[in-house]
Design a protein around this motif. Structure first.
Motif: not given
Length: 105
Positions: A11-19, A28-29, A72-75
């Motif tokens: 679920r965290e991976i999915q949310n971060t990929t969405r971000k 911006m969100w 970069t941070r999200l990747s």
């Protein structure tokens, strides 16, 4: 032994990929406070330069740098979460193999 519980990580991976996709579309969100301030400061600086009739090249570079650092941070976050998920799966497989090999037969 049951399957390893990776639902939280998935679920965290999915949310971060969405971000990450949202940041790539320049939304911006998903930005944190520091990144949001950097983007808004670059936008304000560029707007000021345009109104004054000057080139906003430096502000545009700062803006691209801010978006790039967010990507970069999200990747990196996605990579860390995937590595943790793989560690949990490997750990569970090792435990299962050890349990099978230590059996009576």
């Amino acid at each position: 032994m049951a399957k390893p519980d990776t639902r939280r990580l998935d679920r965290e991976i999915q949310n971060t990929t969405r971000k990450l996709k949202a940041v790539q579309q320049r939304e911006m969100w998903p930005l944190n406070g520091r990144e949001r301030r950097a983007v808004l400061a670059a936008l304000a600086g560029g707007s000021y330069k345009v109104v004054r009739g000057n080139s906003p090249a430096r502000a545009e570079r700062k803006l691209e740098t801010a978006w790039g650092s967010a990507e970069t941070r999200l990747s990196a976050e996605i990579s860390a979460l995937q590595a943790e998920r793989q560690r949990i799966v490997t750990e569970a497989a090792t435990a299962k193999a050890a349990k099978k090999s230590s059996g009576w037969w």
